[in-house]
Write an enzyme that holds these catalytic residues in place. Structure first.
Site, PDB file in Angstrom:
ATOM      1  N   GLY A 172       0.779  -1.237   0.000  1.00 44.67           N
ATOM      2  CA  GLY A 172       0.000   0.000   0.000  1.00 44.67           C
ATOM      3  C   GLY A 172       0.804   1.277   0.000  1.00 44.67           C
ATOM      4  O   GLY A 172       0.242   2.371   0.021  1.00 44.67           O
ATOM      5  N   GLU A 222       4.609  -6.282   1.783  1.00 46.66           N
ATOM      6  CA  GLU A 222       4.123  -6.746   0.478  1.00 46.66           C
ATOM      7  C   GLU A 222       3.950  -5.576  -0.489  1.00 46.66           C
ATOM      8  O   GLU A 222       2.840  -5.320  -0.977  1.00 46.66           O
ATOM      9  CB  GLU A 222       2.760  -7.426   0.651  1.00 46.66           C
ATOM     10  CG  GLU A 222       2.756  -8.618   1.553  1.00 46.66           C
ATOM     11  CD  GLU A 222       1.334  -9.117   1.833  1.00 46.66           C
ATOM     12  OE1 GLU A 222       0.355  -8.478   1.402  1.00 46.66           O
ATOM     13  OE2 GLU A 222       1.226 -10.159   2.479  1.00 46.66           O
ATOM     14  N   CYS A 252     -14.858   1.381 -27.408  1.00 50.11           N
ATOM     15  CA  CYS A 252     -16.183   2.009 -27.520  1.00 50.11           C
ATOM     16  C   CYS A 252     -16.825   2.204 -26.148  1.00 50.11           C
ATOM     17  O   CYS A 252     -17.873   1.626 -25.845  1.00 50.11           O
ATOM     18  CB  CYS A 252     -17.084   1.196 -28.431  1.00 50.11           C
ATOM     19  SG  CYS A 252     -17.175  -0.508 -27.925  1.00 50.11           S
ATOM     20  N   GLU A 253     -16.163   2.951 -25.317  1.00 50.79           N
ATOM     21  CA  GLU A 253     -16.666   3.308 -23.986  1.00 50.79           C
ATOM     22  C   GLU A 253     -16.256   4.755 -23.734  1.00 50.79           C
ATOM     23  O   GLU A 253     -15.108   5.130 -23.993  1.00 50.79           O
ATOM     24  CB  GLU A 253     -16.007   2.457 -22.889  1.00 50.79           C
ATOM     25  CG  GLU A 253     -16.189   0.973 -22.993  1.00 50.79           C
ATOM     26  CD  GLU A 253     -17.478   0.463 -22.358  1.00 50.79           C
ATOM     27  OE1 GLU A 253     -18.114   1.212 -21.581  1.00 50.79           O
ATOM     28  OE2 GLU A 253     -17.840  -0.680 -22.650  1.00 50.79           O
ATOM     29  N   TYR A 285     -10.593   4.306 -11.654  1.00 51.95           N
ATOM     30  CA  TYR A 285     -10.376   5.060 -10.405  1.00 51.95           C
ATOM     31  C   TYR A 285     -10.191   6.552 -10.654  1.00 51.95           C
ATOM     32  O   TYR A 285      -9.757   7.266  -9.755  1.00 51.95           O
ATOM     33  CB  TYR A 285      -9.121   4.574  -9.671  1.00 51.95           C
ATOM     34  CG  TYR A 285      -8.900   3.092  -9.628  1.00 51.95           C
ATOM     35  CD1 TYR A 285      -9.694   2.277  -8.835  1.00 51.95           C
ATOM     36  CD2 TYR A 285      -7.862   2.512 -10.359  1.00 51.95           C
ATOM     37  CE1 TYR A 285      -9.466   0.911  -8.787  1.00 51.95           C
ATOM     38  CE2 TYR A 285      -7.625   1.147 -10.302  1.00 51.95           C
ATOM     39  CZ  TYR A 285      -8.433   0.358  -9.514  1.00 51.95           C
ATOM     40  OH  TYR A 285      -8.204  -0.988  -9.462  1.00 51.95           O
ATOM     41  N   GLY A 328       3.683  -3.603  -3.795  1.00 46.77           N
ATOM     42  CA  GLY A 328       3.489  -3.891  -5.212  1.00 46.77           C
ATOM     43  C   GLY A 328       3.822  -2.630  -5.990  1.00 46.77           C
ATOM     44  O   GLY A 328       4.908  -2.459  -6.542  1.00 46.77           O
ATOM     45  N   TYR A 352      -0.421  -2.218 -11.990  1.00 47.05           N
ATOM     46  CA  TYR A 352      -1.844  -2.362 -12.319  1.00 47.05           C
ATOM     47  C   TYR A 352      -2.143  -1.821 -13.724  1.00 47.05           C
ATOM     48  O   TYR A 352      -3.184  -1.215 -13.951  1.00 47.05           O
ATOM     49  CB  TYR A 352      -2.712  -1.692 -11.241  1.00 47.05           C
ATOM     50  CG  TYR A 352      -2.348  -2.187  -9.852  1.00 47.05           C
ATOM     51  CD1 TYR A 352      -2.649  -3.484  -9.468  1.00 47.05           C
ATOM     52  CD2 TYR A 352      -1.650  -1.376  -8.952  1.00 47.05           C
ATOM     53  CE1 TYR A 352      -2.272  -3.963  -8.206  1.00 47.05           C
ATOM     54  CE2 TYR A 352      -1.275  -1.848  -7.693  1.00 47.05           C
ATOM     55  CZ  TYR A 352      -1.587  -3.145  -7.333  1.00 47.05           C
ATOM     56  OH  TYR A 352      -1.223  -3.606  -6.096  1.00 47.05           O
TER      57      TYR A 352
HETATM   58  N1  LLP Z   1      -1.025  -7.162  -0.318  1.00 45.47           N
HETATM   59  C1  LLP Z   1      -2.329  -7.373  -0.505  1.00 45.47           C
HETATM   60  C2  LLP Z   1      -3.017  -8.349   0.319  1.00 45.47           C
HETATM   61  C3  LLP Z   1      -3.025  -6.650  -1.479  1.00 45.47           C
HETATM   62  O1  LLP Z   1      -4.325  -6.856  -1.654  1.00 45.47           O
HETATM   63  C4  LLP Z   1      -2.328  -5.695  -2.268  1.00 45.47           C
HETATM   64  C5  LLP Z   1      -3.020  -4.928  -3.295  1.00 45.47           C
HETATM   65  C6  LLP Z   1      -0.947  -5.525  -2.038  1.00 45.47           C
HETATM   66  C7  LLP Z   1      -0.327  -6.268  -1.055  1.00 45.47           C
HETATM   67  C8  LLP Z   1      -0.123  -4.555  -2.830  1.00 45.47           C
HETATM   68  O2  LLP Z   1      -0.568  -3.252  -2.676  1.00 45.47           O
HETATM   69  P1  LLP Z   1       0.316  -2.036  -3.275  1.00 45.47           P
HETATM   70  O3  LLP Z   1       1.620  -2.002  -2.539  1.00 45.47           O
HETATM   71  O4  LLP Z   1       0.500  -2.296  -4.726  1.00 45.47           O
HETATM   72  O5  LLP Z   1      -0.519  -0.837  -3.029  1.00 45.47           O
HETATM   73  N2  LLP Z   1      -5.713  -1.858  -8.973  1.00 45.47           N
HETATM   74  C9  LLP Z   1      -5.554  -0.837  -7.966  1.00 45.47           C
HETATM   75  C10 LLP Z   1      -4.803  -1.346  -6.762  1.00 45.47           C
HETATM   76  C11 LLP Z   1      -5.400  -2.585  -6.149  1.00 45.47           C
HETATM   77  C12 LLP Z   1      -4.577  -3.113  -5.011  1.00 45.47           C
HETATM   78  C13 LLP Z   1      -5.004  -4.487  -4.627  1.00 45.47           C
HETATM   79  N3  LLP Z   1      -4.263  -5.059  -3.568  1.00 45.47           N
HETATM   80  C14 LLP Z   1      -4.882   0.368  -8.602  1.00 45.47           C
HETATM   81  O6  LLP Z   1      -4.592   0.343  -9.796  1.00 45.47           O
HETATM   82  O7  LLP Z   1      -4.669   1.380  -7.945  1.00 45.47           O
END
Ligand code: LLP
Length: 417
Positions: free
Chosen positions: A242, A277, A346-347, A321, A279, A375
């Site tokens: 996050g 974690e 087409c959206e 978003y 991402g 993402y």
């Molecule tokens: N751990 C868990 C359990 C998660 O559900 C997620 C993301 C992460 C780690 C990694 O989160 P990050 O560090 O990437 O924020 N599609 C959306 C984001 C969805 C995140 C889902 N879970 C976007 O494009 O902003």
């Protein structure tokens, strides 16, 4: 304009490292994801440096970008992986990540996925409910295994972010409610095939304020204390991902060090390994989506549109978003025009920018949609019969095709008459 060392203008042309994006588009076509390997490495090292005083293990959250080469690059730096499905587990293993460095998450794991994770020998499965613990216990028994599990807690902290990406709130589907934990702990004796090794949380994504982590971690620590009193030997506290990145230079992300300053003292001396974690933090700013301007048009209101050859099928974040992604022209332009940058789908939600000052590029020129590494490709689709784009990775002056462009034949290969 985003200030990145890895995407920069040289001789008035946008480059990734030492390679001109003009050249990449000519060689590989558009739309094209371009990733800087050096940027990936730098994000990872910055993250690791921030938390260096904490005994921890970083599990890259593969959902952000599951390209095998991206996973492997981060794994080579020591990262494990956080996976959310059998498919992501397969990808992480294919990328060469050792099973014992993979944690298996997900709010709705199927029996076959649980069996696959257990048979692969992952570090642990994160369970999100009592029925799921029962299922893991049963499947582990059938396989003659003892499953290491962590419990994902819903700390009921509502982090300020887009409502679709907040996960630590009681109104969301994620995790086990605090109020149910005591009962859940008491039931563990009924699960001879489970070993509780971790406690876990993830409060959402793109969270700017470290205080949300502090609030949730405080709750996690109360539960950790309770688990110790009950005789559980917790080895891992998983804080989730996050951590934020800058998409819009006007809204710079809180540096990772501010999170570390708050979290390290809270977690340093607990005698457990902390798992992160991340991402988005590791991958978002390492890639751009390169797209060509097909047409420029305007209507009677004077509104201008740049119609480009990428769309929400390659990067759905603006549609889903209303996220901001910077748009830079590959050929440097001093002048801008206020326009919508839209794709071919087409959206009406198929846009990258609305009424924004866009570099005054001409038809046929290239635009780069910045910060598309997280993402982006992973949320892509074949809607409107679109072919998934190619992906390249740049390292200095070296270029590697790391995903081939999909073909028309692949679009229909699984279908039968
Ligand atoms: N751990 C868990 C359990 C998660 O559900 C997620 C993301 C992460 C780690 C990694 O989160 P990050 O560090 O990437 O924020 N599609 C959306 C984001 C969805 C995140 C889902 N879970 C976007 O494009 O902003």
């Amino acid at each position: 304009m985003l200030d990145s060392n890895y995407f920069h203008y040289t001789a008035a042309t946008l480059h990734c490292d030492e390679v001109s994006l003009e050249k990449l588009a000519a060689t590989f076509g558009t739309p094209l994801f371009v990733t800087s390997r050096r940027s990936l490495i730098e994000s990872c090292l910055t993250f690791e440096h921030a938390f260096k005083e904490l005994p921890h293990f970083t599990c890259y959250s593969v959902k952000a970008n599951f390209n095998l080469t991206v996973i492997r690059t981060l794994a080579e730096l020591g990262c494990g992986c956080d996976v959310n499905s059998g498919g992501e587990l397969y990808r992480a293993l294919q990328a060469g990540v050792a099973a014992e460095k993979i944690i298996f998450a997900g709010v709705g794991k199927r029996a076959d996925e649980i069996a696959y994770a257990l048979q692969s020998g992952v570090l642990m499965l994160k369970a999100e409910s009592l029925p799921e613990l029962r299922a893991i216990n049963q499947i582990a028994g059938e396989l003659g295994k003892r499953a290491s599990v962590a419990i994902r807690i819903n700390p009921n902290v509502t982090a300020e972010t887009h409502p679709y990406i907040t996960t630590g709130d009681s109104k969301e589907k994620f995790g086990v409610d605090e109020a149910e934990l005591a009962e859940l702990f008491s039931l563990f004796s009924e699960f001879p095939n489970l070993k509780l090794v971790g406690l876990d949380m993830h409060i959402g994504s793109q969270i700017f304020d470290p205080e949300y982590y502090v609030a949730a971690t405080t709750k996690l620590l109360t539960i950790f204390k309770l688990s110790k009193e009950l005789g559980f030997a917790i080895e891992f506290l998983d804080i989730g991902g996050g951590f934020p990145v800058t998409y819009d230079p006007l809204k710079p992300a809180t540096p990772i060090e501010r999170f570390a300053e708050k979290l390290v003292p809270m977690l340093r001396s607990l005698g457990v390994k902390v798992i992160f974690e991340p991402g988005r933090y590791l991958v978002a700013n390492a890639s751009v989506l390169l797209t060509r301007i097909l047409y420029k048009k305007s209507n009677h209101t004077g509104k201008q549109f740049f119609v480009v050859d990428a769309g929400m099928t390659e990067l759905i974040r603006p549609a889903l978003y209303q996220s901001h992604h910077e748009i830079q022209s590959v050929k440097l332009h001093e002048k801008t025009v206020v326009a919508d940058v839209v794709g071919p789908i087409c959206e009406s939600s198929d846009f990258f920018a609305r009424q924004r000052a866009i570099p005054a590029a001409e038809e046929g020129e290239l635009l780069a949609v910045m910060s598309s590494g997280a993402y982006g490709a992973v949320m892509g689709s074949n809607y409107n019969g679109r072919l998934r784009p190619a992906e390249v990775m740049v390292n200095g002056s070296e270029v590697k095709l790391v995903r081939k462009r999909e073909t028309l034949e692949q679009l229909v290969e699984n279908e039968l008459f």
